[in-house]
Design a protein around this motif. Structure first.
Motif, PDB file in Angstrom:
ATOM      1  N   SER A 172       0.558  -7.452  -8.558  1.00  0.00           N
ATOM      2  CA  SER A 172       0.099  -6.059  -8.664  1.00  0.00           C
ATOM      3  C   SER A 172       0.964  -5.300  -9.651  1.00  0.00           C
ATOM      4  O   SER A 172       2.195  -5.434  -9.659  1.00  0.00           O
ATOM      5  CB  SER A 172       0.146  -5.376  -7.298  1.00  0.00           C
ATOM      6  OG  SER A 172      -0.733  -5.993  -6.376  1.00  0.00           O
ATOM      7  N   VAL A 173       0.329  -4.482 -10.501  1.00  0.00           N
ATOM      8  CA  VAL A 173       1.038  -3.675 -11.497  1.00  0.00           C
ATOM      9  C   VAL A 173       0.828  -2.207 -11.158  1.00  0.00           C
ATOM     10  O   VAL A 173      -0.316  -1.737 -11.075  1.00  0.00           O
ATOM     11  CB  VAL A 173       0.521  -3.966 -12.922  1.00  0.00           C
ATOM     12  CG1 VAL A 173       1.265  -3.111 -13.942  1.00  0.00           C
ATOM     13  CG2 VAL A 173       0.670  -5.446 -13.257  1.00  0.00           C
ATOM     14  N   ILE A 174       1.925  -1.491 -10.964  1.00  0.00           N
ATOM     15  CA  ILE A 174       1.850  -0.082 -10.579  1.00  0.00           C
ATOM     16  C   ILE A 174       2.887   0.719 -11.357  1.00  0.00           C
ATOM     17  O   ILE A 174       3.879   0.166 -11.837  1.00  0.00           O
ATOM     18  CB  ILE A 174       2.083   0.093  -9.061  1.00  0.00           C
ATOM     19  CG1 ILE A 174       3.461  -0.450  -8.665  1.00  0.00           C
ATOM     20  CG2 ILE A 174       0.980  -0.576  -8.260  1.00  0.00           C
ATOM     21  CD1 ILE A 174       3.811  -0.222  -7.203  1.00  0.00           C
ATOM     22  N   PRO A 175       2.694   2.053 -11.486  1.00  0.00           N
ATOM     23  CA  PRO A 175       3.698   2.891 -12.160  1.00  0.00           C
ATOM     24  C   PRO A 175       4.989   2.940 -11.349  1.00  0.00           C
ATOM     25  O   PRO A 175       4.963   2.863 -10.112  1.00  0.00           O
ATOM     26  CB  PRO A 175       3.029   4.264 -12.220  1.00  0.00           C
ATOM     27  CG  PRO A 175       1.575   4.009 -12.010  1.00  0.00           C
ATOM     28  CD  PRO A 175       1.489   2.806 -11.122  1.00  0.00           C
ATOM     29  N   VAL A 176       6.088   3.068 -12.038  1.00  0.00           N
ATOM     30  CA  VAL A 176       7.379   3.122 -11.351  1.00  0.00           C
ATOM     31  C   VAL A 176       7.512   4.397 -10.528  1.00  0.00           C
ATOM     32  O   VAL A 176       8.369   4.495  -9.647  1.00  0.00           O
ATOM     33  CB  VAL A 176       8.527   3.002 -12.378  1.00  0.00           C
ATOM     34  CG1 VAL A 176       8.697   4.298 -13.155  1.00  0.00           C
ATOM     35  CG2 VAL A 176       9.835   2.617 -11.702  1.00  0.00           C
ATOM     36  N   THR A 177       6.656   5.384 -10.791  1.00  0.00           N
ATOM     37  CA  THR A 177       6.680   6.636 -10.037  1.00  0.00           C
ATOM     38  C   THR A 177       5.826   6.567  -8.781  1.00  0.00           C
ATOM     39  O   THR A 177       5.653   7.570  -8.087  1.00  0.00           O
ATOM     40  CB  THR A 177       6.178   7.785 -10.922  1.00  0.00           C
ATOM     41  OG1 THR A 177       4.883   7.439 -11.458  1.00  0.00           O
ATOM     42  CG2 THR A 177       7.137   8.054 -12.064  1.00  0.00           C
ATOM     43  N   SER A 178       5.272   5.402  -8.482  1.00  0.00           N
ATOM     44  CA  SER A 178       4.351   5.258  -7.348  1.00  0.00           C
ATOM     45  C   SER A 178       5.041   5.538  -6.017  1.00  0.00           C
ATOM     46  O   SER A 178       6.246   5.340  -5.854  1.00  0.00           O
ATOM     47  CB  SER A 178       3.786   3.835  -7.314  1.00  0.00           C
ATOM     48  OG  SER A 178       3.109   3.525  -8.500  1.00  0.00           O
ATOM     49  N   THR A 179       4.225   6.003  -5.065  1.00  0.00           N
ATOM     50  CA  THR A 179       4.652   6.087  -3.678  1.00  0.00           C
ATOM     51  C   THR A 179       4.100   4.864  -2.960  1.00  0.00           C
ATOM     52  O   THR A 179       2.887   4.667  -2.891  1.00  0.00           O
ATOM     53  CB  THR A 179       4.133   7.363  -3.003  1.00  0.00           C
ATOM     54  OG1 THR A 179       4.677   8.506  -3.666  1.00  0.00           O
ATOM     55  CG2 THR A 179       4.528   7.393  -1.532  1.00  0.00           C
ATOM     56  N   VAL A 180       4.978   4.021  -2.465  1.00  0.00           N
ATOM     57  CA  VAL A 180       4.582   2.792  -1.780  1.00  0.00           C
ATOM     58  C   VAL A 180       4.752   2.989  -0.282  1.00  0.00           C
ATOM     59  O   VAL A 180       5.811   3.430   0.188  1.00  0.00           O
ATOM     60  CB  VAL A 180       5.417   1.594  -2.263  1.00  0.00           C
ATOM     61  CG1 VAL A 180       5.122   0.359  -1.424  1.00  0.00           C
ATOM     62  CG2 VAL A 180       5.124   1.307  -3.733  1.00  0.00           C
ATOM     63  N   THR A 181       3.707   2.675   0.458  1.00  0.00           N
ATOM     64  CA  THR A 181       3.751   2.785   1.916  1.00  0.00           C
ATOM     65  C   THR A 181       3.902   1.399   2.523  1.00  0.00           C
ATOM     66  O   THR A 181       3.113   0.493   2.218  1.00  0.00           O
ATOM     67  CB  THR A 181       2.467   3.440   2.458  1.00  0.00           C
ATOM     68  OG1 THR A 181       2.331   4.743   1.886  1.00  0.00           O
ATOM     69  CG2 THR A 181       2.521   3.561   3.973  1.00  0.00           C
ATOM     70  N   LEU A 182       4.919   1.235   3.360  1.00  0.00           N
ATOM     71  CA  LEU A 182       5.169  -0.015   4.054  1.00  0.00           C
ATOM     72  C   LEU A 182       4.839   0.167   5.533  1.00  0.00           C
ATOM     73  O   LEU A 182       5.300   1.129   6.167  1.00  0.00           O
ATOM     74  CB  LEU A 182       6.621  -0.454   3.908  1.00  0.00           C
ATOM     75  CG  LEU A 182       7.131  -0.740   2.487  1.00  0.00           C
ATOM     76  CD1 LEU A 182       8.606  -1.123   2.535  1.00  0.00           C
ATOM     77  CD2 LEU A 182       6.313  -1.836   1.818  1.00  0.00           C
ATOM     78  N   GLU A 183       4.043  -0.736   6.072  1.00  0.00           N
ATOM     79  CA  GLU A 183       3.740  -0.726   7.501  1.00  0.00           C
ATOM     80  C   GLU A 183       4.720  -1.667   8.188  1.00  0.00           C
ATOM     81  O   GLU A 183       4.687  -2.882   7.971  1.00  0.00           O
ATOM     82  CB  GLU A 183       2.301  -1.174   7.742  1.00  0.00           C
ATOM     83  CG  GLU A 183       1.277  -0.217   7.140  1.00  0.00           C
ATOM     84  CD  GLU A 183      -0.146  -0.703   7.336  1.00  0.00           C
ATOM     85  OE1 GLU A 183      -0.319  -1.858   7.789  1.00  0.00           O
ATOM     86  OE2 GLU A 183      -1.084   0.063   7.033  1.00  0.00           O
ATOM     87  N   ILE A 184       5.604  -1.086   9.007  1.00  0.00           N
ATOM     88  CA  ILE A 184       6.689  -1.840   9.629  1.00  0.00           C
ATOM     89  C   ILE A 184       6.360  -2.081  11.099  1.00  0.00           C
ATOM     90  O   ILE A 184       6.001  -1.153  11.832  1.00  0.00           O
ATOM     91  CB  ILE A 184       8.028  -1.085   9.511  1.00  0.00           C
ATOM     92  CG1 ILE A 184       8.283  -0.665   8.058  1.00  0.00           C
ATOM     93  CG2 ILE A 184       9.165  -1.940  10.053  1.00  0.00           C
ATOM     94  CD1 ILE A 184       8.373  -1.808   7.091  1.00  0.00           C
ATOM     95  N   GLY A 185       6.463  -3.334  11.498  1.00  0.00           N
ATOM     96  CA  GLY A 185       6.219  -3.657  12.902  1.00  0.00           C
ATOM     97  C   GLY A 185       7.336  -3.147  13.788  1.00  0.00           C
ATOM     98  O   GLY A 185       8.515  -3.269  13.460  1.00  0.00           O
ATOM     99  N   ASN A 186       6.943  -2.562  14.940  1.00  0.00           N
ATOM    100  CA  ASN A 186       7.972  -2.077  15.879  1.00  0.00           C
ATOM    101  C   ASN A 186       7.981  -2.892  17.167  1.00  0.00           C
ATOM    102  O   ASN A 186       8.469  -2.455  18.196  1.00  0.00           O
ATOM    103  CB  ASN A 186       7.759  -0.594  16.188  1.00  0.00           C
ATOM    104  CG  ASN A 186       6.383  -0.316  16.776  1.00  0.00           C
ATOM    105  OD1 ASN A 186       5.602  -1.235  16.993  1.00  0.00           O
ATOM    106  ND2 ASN A 186       6.089   0.956  17.045  1.00  0.00           N
TER     107      ASN A 186
END
Length: 212
Positions: A172-186
């Motif tokens: 995947s290619v995205i801008p360095v200014t991107s907001t990346v959302t990570l779904e973290i298991g709890n």
């Protein structure tokens, strides 16, 4: 002694070697003079310009300023810098104050007109902890990382990664200014009763009446 064409002709006949040598020298001087005149014209001899200060100016401003001084501009490189507006001159060569020939190219380094693009080169989900994923993203320049916690079998593993609504995967290619959302298991949600034995024990330990 009377000097005329007849005398020159007699000299040429009597001294052919010297005559040819004089002609060669004269021809060489004429050719040399012509070459010097051509070089003066070709290199704009006597026409010079002083490179003005164009750092911290926009590309458009720098181009206009150089044109006013008889110089041209050419972008040689670009860098990404979040602290500066796009298209700002951060370096120039020759340096400001240099005396150069008129119509000379001035090479500039500017801030990129668009954000730098980065490629995701490692999996962000699976057996990847939140710490590993965040460290990798920051290492490639992405600093805006948001965490969303979701139920999972194991805690602290990345269950999903996305840019907007687009899932992220290797390549995947995205801008360095991107907001990346990570779904973290709890981890798995706690259940009130885990086994049948525990259910029975709970019933008999309670004051609830049991009817057959």
């Amino acid at each position: 002694m009377k000097f005329n064409l007849k005398t020159l002709d007699n000299f040429r006949r009597n001294h052919p070697v010297i005559t040819h040598l004089v002609l060669i020298i004269a021809t060489g001087l004429v050719v040399l003079w012509g070459v010097l005149m051509f070089l003066d014209y070709w290199t704009l001899h006597g026409e010079t310009s002083v490179v003005p200060e164009i750092k911290q100016k926009s590309y458009r401003e720098a181009k206009a300023l150089l044109a006013a001084n008889g110089l041209n501009i050419e972008i040689s490189d670009s860098i990404y810098d979040r602290s500066m507006a796009p298209g700002m001159v951060v370096e120039s060569w020759p340096k400001a104050g240099a005396v150069v020939k008129a119509d000379r190219q001035v090479y500039v380094t500017v801030t990129a007109f668009s954000p730098k693009q980065v490629t995701i080169s490692m999996p962000l989900t699976g057996n990847v902890s939140s710490r590993q994923a965040i460290s990798y993203l920051r290492g490639i320049g992405i600093t805006d990382v948001r965490l969303v916690y979701v139920p999972s079998e194991f805690p602290d593993l990345v269950m999903g990664a996305r840019y907007g609504d687009t899932p992220l995967a290797v390549g995947s290619v995205i801008p360095v200014t991107s907001t990346v959302t990570l779904e973290i298991g709890n981890g798995p949600a706690e259940e009130e009763v885990d086994t049948i034995d525990e259910a029975v024990e709970t019933i008999f330990d309670s004051d609830t009446d049991v009817y057959e």
